[in-house]
Design a protein around this motif. Structure first.
Motif, short mmCIF file in Angstrom:
data_model
loop_
_atom_site.label_atom_id
_atom_site.label_comp_id
_atom_site.label_asym_id
_atom_site.label_seq_id
_atom_site.Cartn_x
_atom_site.Cartn_y
_atom_site.Cartn_z
N PRO A 1 59.17 61.11 76.93
CA PRO A 1 58.27 60.75 76.26
C PRO A 1 56.47 60.84 76.57
N LYS A 2 56.57 62.03 76.59
CA LYS A 2 54.71 62.45 77.55
C LYS A 2 54.00 62.78 76.72
N TYR A 3 54.92 63.18 75.06
CA TYR A 3 54.87 63.91 73.92
C TYR A 3 55.03 62.06 72.76
N ASN A 4 54.88 62.20 71.93
CA ASN A 4 55.34 60.70 71.27
C ASN A 4 55.89 61.55 70.36
N ALA A 5 57.07 60.29 69.55
CA ALA A 5 58.28 60.71 68.43
C ALA A 5 57.34 61.54 67.58
N GLN A 6 56.43 61.40 67.59
CA GLN A 6 55.81 63.03 66.21
C GLN A 6 55.61 63.78 66.89
N GLU A 7 56.15 64.61 67.94
CA GLU A 7 56.01 65.72 67.86
C GLU A 7 56.98 66.36 68.98
N PHE A 8 58.95 65.06 68.99
CA PHE A 8 59.20 65.45 69.44
C PHE A 8 60.25 66.39 68.57
N PHE A 9 60.11 67.03 69.75
CA PHE A 9 61.22 68.90 68.95
C PHE A 9 60.44 70.06 68.07
N THR A 10 58.98 69.57 68.54
CA THR A 10 57.58 70.35 67.29
C THR A 10 58.04 71.36 68.70
N ILE A 11 57.32 73.14 67.99
CA ILE A 11 57.94 74.05 68.86
C ILE A 11 56.48 74.24 69.31
N ASN A 12 56.30 75.03 71.03
CA ASN A 12 55.67 74.99 72.21
C ASN A 12 55.17 76.42 71.60
N THR A 13 56.44 77.55 71.54
CA THR A 13 55.97 78.73 71.57
C THR A 13 56.83 79.37 71.18
N PHE A 14 57.17 80.10 70.51
CA PHE A 14 57.97 81.07 69.87
C PHE A 14 58.26 82.43 69.80
N GLY A 15 59.77 82.76 71.04
CA GLY A 15 58.82 84.28 71.61
C GLY A 15 57.52 84.26 72.92
N TYR A 16 57.57 83.65 73.38
CA TYR A 16 56.97 83.00 75.08
C TYR A 16 55.48 82.67 74.36
N GLN A 17 55.41 82.90 72.87
CA GLN A 17 53.85 83.57 71.77
C GLN A 17 53.96 81.94 71.58
N LYS A 18 52.16 81.35 71.48
CA LYS A 18 51.83 79.99 70.13
C LYS A 18 51.88 80.39 68.98
N THR A 19 52.31 82.31 68.39
CA THR A 19 51.49 81.88 67.35
C THR A 19 52.64 82.54 67.04
N ASN B 1 52.79 73.17 65.52
CA ASN B 1 53.89 72.07 65.22
C ASN B 1 54.98 71.86 64.69
N SER B 2 55.71 72.70 64.21
CA SER B 2 56.48 73.24 63.26
C SER B 2 58.57 72.75 64.01
N THR B 3 58.92 73.18 63.78
CA THR B 3 60.57 72.62 63.85
C THR B 3 61.50 73.52 63.47
N GLU B 4 62.67 73.80 63.67
CA GLU B 4 63.67 74.79 63.30
C GLU B 4 64.19 73.62 61.61
N TRP C 1 56.77 70.44 58.80
CA TRP C 1 56.33 71.66 58.85
C TRP C 1 57.50 71.89 59.45
N TYR C 2 58.44 73.02 58.70
CA TYR C 2 59.46 73.34 58.56
C TYR C 2 59.71 75.33 58.59
N TRP C 3 59.63 75.81 60.71
CA TRP C 3 59.75 76.98 60.24
C TRP C 3 61.21 77.81 60.54
N ARG C 4 60.27 78.56 59.50
CA ARG C 4 61.53 80.13 59.64
C ARG C 4 61.76 81.53 59.70
N LYS C 5 61.57 81.83 60.72
CA LYS C 5 61.21 83.14 60.77
C LYS C 5 62.12 84.33 59.95
N SER C 6 62.70 84.08 59.15
CA SER C 6 62.57 84.88 57.85
C SER C 6 61.32 84.60 56.89
#
Length: 558
Positions: free
Chosen positions: A280-298, A315-318, A333-338
């Motif tokens: 609940p610290k983050y609102n529902a619109q931020e739920f499961f959004t990526i904070n870091t990917f591979g320990y980086q924010k970029t 603030n994308s998701t997998e 926002w949809y994140w895809r590594k490929s």
């Protein structure tokens, strides 16, 4: 004296005969007997009732009072719950619990062990007129699409760790599993003729180098052909050539990889540490959004501290879970590594998926275009000239190889590829991307993510005449469709409950709890009143019986 004794004896005999001759009334005898029996029965009833009262009093502290106390407890509990649920709805409580992603609860378990099937359909491009293109007979290279070759993409979430700052870390592992039943028999062993993307990739690495560097490369590369004949399996997983092995030995700086297999490049290192926002610290619109990917924010490969563009993860998701309570005006926002970048999805329309209402989000044709401010465009390209609209640089995710992503068949855009390529049939049905999302829980019900990988060649000079034919050319490599056709029945049932029924229970459940509580309290009060009345009635009844017996005895004696 003797006469006197005889007279007394006669008198006594006469009295005795007189008393023996007295006759009693039969009715009086029956009344006396009835009185005796009634007295005995009443005494026995009084005794039984006293014993029963004693037993009931002895049991009341163990049985009777326990039931009463339980009814009071549950009645009070239901009333308190009704008051609490009128303030905080059951829907809010359950959705807040879901945001916490608590282990052992369904939302967490269904995510930790993904069950839905994701199909990966791969299409490749074969060369139809390779020799005619090289010798100048044909100005354009004619290509033909082959596919789909169908795999199942397996997704695992491992090493899950919850943090005190309301984030969750895990390792996402993806790999492909070939599906024989969904493919043409022998498709992986089929021979195809394709551009030698390994050789062309090395060419791009020295395109701006001095002539002295190109001479030894030209000598080594003579062993390779620009169009190679290989199996589909080798094209996917084991694309090596004699020139690649030789250059790797003598000019290793030209070879960032030792295997140019198209799917091998994508899945060779698909184990990524991801940190997402929960709670609940983050609102529902931020739920499961990526904070870091591979320990980086970029985006991987971008290092702003070294001068690179700040490629934000937005603030994308997998795509396995989207934010909760999504609205129509929200961009997903949809994140895809490929694809090496977040992809925006825009609301298009409402759709009905069985019993579930869902929102359909789609990609726009301009998602790979250049920004007006090129300094803020992190995907404009790797050369002096920005990539044309419709292409996005993904070289940093592929060892620096000059690869760009586009929509399949360059759908929605035209560019320099039309000058030297022929055979594309772009259309939205086959090449557009979309996601149909249940908006309350942010769960995708059906989605297709489609993208095409292309080798971007700069202006070439100093190479052989055949190599120079590929100058300023976009060579398509493969395009993939990742398709989630449906979710499992267990997920569907959970979604139907939380999105369809749970909001309707917001007012019903508190009323039900209140009614149950009042009913239990009512029966407790009624039982207490009955006990008081029963106790008083028993005492009056006992006194009445005693007075009745006393009166009957007095009447009989009188």
């Amino acid at each position: 004296m003797q006469n006197l004794k005889m007279l007394e004896m006669n008198f006594d005999n006469e009295n005795c005969n007189y008393s023996n001759n007295i006759k009693t009334d039969p009715k009086e005898d029956m009344f006396a007997e009835l009185l005796r029996k009634t007295s005995v029965e009443d005494d026995q009833q009084d005794k039984d009732e006293i014993d029963s009262n004693a037993k009931r009093k002895a049991c009341s502290y163990l049985c009777y009072n326990i039931n009463t106390y339980l009814q009071i407890f549950f009645g009070t509990l239901f009333i308190v719950l009704a008051l609490l649920l009128s303030r905080w709805s059951l829907f809010e409580i359950i959705t807040t619990t879901r945001l916490r992603m608590t282990p052992k609860l369904p939302p967490y378990e269904l995510w930790a062990k993904p069950e839905p099937i994701i199909y990966c359909r791969v299409y490749l491009f074969t060369a139809v007129n390779g020799d005619a293109f090289l010798n100048g007979t044909d100005a354009k290279l004619k290509i033909k699409e082959l596919g789909p070759i169908v795999f199942r993409e397996q997704l695992e979430h491992n090493d899950i760790v919850r943090h005190e700052n309301s984030t969750l870390s895990y390792t996402a592992r993806r790999y492909l599993e070939f599906l024989p039943d969904m493919n043409e028999p022998g498709i992986l062993d089929r021979h195809i003729i394709v551009p030698n993307i390994v050789l062309l990739g090395m060419v791009t690495k020295i395109a701006d180098s001095l002539f002295t560097t190109k001479i030894p490369f030209n000598m080594i590369s003579r062993a390779d052909k620009l169009f190679v004949n290989m199996t589909v399996s080798d094209y996917f997983w084991n694309f090596t050539t004699p020139a690649l092995l030789t250059v790797d030995k003598y000019l290793p700086f030209l070879v960032p990889v030792d295997n140019g297999g198209t799917l091998h490049m994508v899945y060779k290192d698909f184990n990524d540490r991801i940190n997402v926002r929960i709670g609940p610290k983050y609102n529902a619109q931020e739920f499961f959004t990526i904070n870091t990917f591979g320990y980086q924010k970029t985006v991987p490969g971008y290092q702003p501290e070294r001068g690179d563009c700040y490629a934000d993860l937005m603030n994308s998701t997998e795509g396995a879970i989207y934010p909760n309570q999504v609205a129509k005006d929200v961009i997903l926002w949809y994140w895809r590594k490929s694809v090496c970048r977040p992809i925006p999805l825009y609301f298009e329309k409402e759709v009905q998926m069985g019993k579930l209402k869902a929102f359909k989000y789609v990609t726009h044709v301009d998602w790979y275009d250049r920004k007006e401010n090129l300094t803020e465009d992190c995907y404009k390209g790797f050369g002096r000239t920005p990539l044309p609209d419709g292409l996005s640089d993904i070289s940093k995710c592929y060892s620096g190889l000059p690869i760009a992503v586009s929509s399949p068949h360059f759908f929605g855009r035209s560019g320099i590829w039309d000058d030297k390529l022929e055979g594309f049939t772009p259309n939205y049905v086959d090449h557009g991307s979309y996601a149909i999302v249940e908006p309350v829980n942010g769960v995708p019900l059906d989605q297709k993510a489609r993208s095409q990988s292309n080798l971007v060649l700069p202006k070439l000079s100093g190479f052989s005449q055949e190599v120079n034919k590929f100058s300023e050319m976009i060579v398509p490599i493969i395009w993939c469709e990742y398709h989630l056709p449906e979710v499992t029945p267990s997920i569907t049932a959970l979604l139907i409950f939380t999105s369809n029924y749970l909001p309707r229970l917001r007012y019903i459940v508190p009323v039900i709890f209140l009614i149950l509580g009042l009913i239990l309290i009512y029966f407790v009060i009624k039982r207490l009143n009955d006990d008081i009345s029963l106790s008083g009635y028993s005492r009056v009844k006992l006194l009445w019986r005693r007075e009745k017996n006393h009166y009957l005895r007095r009447s009989s004696n009188g």
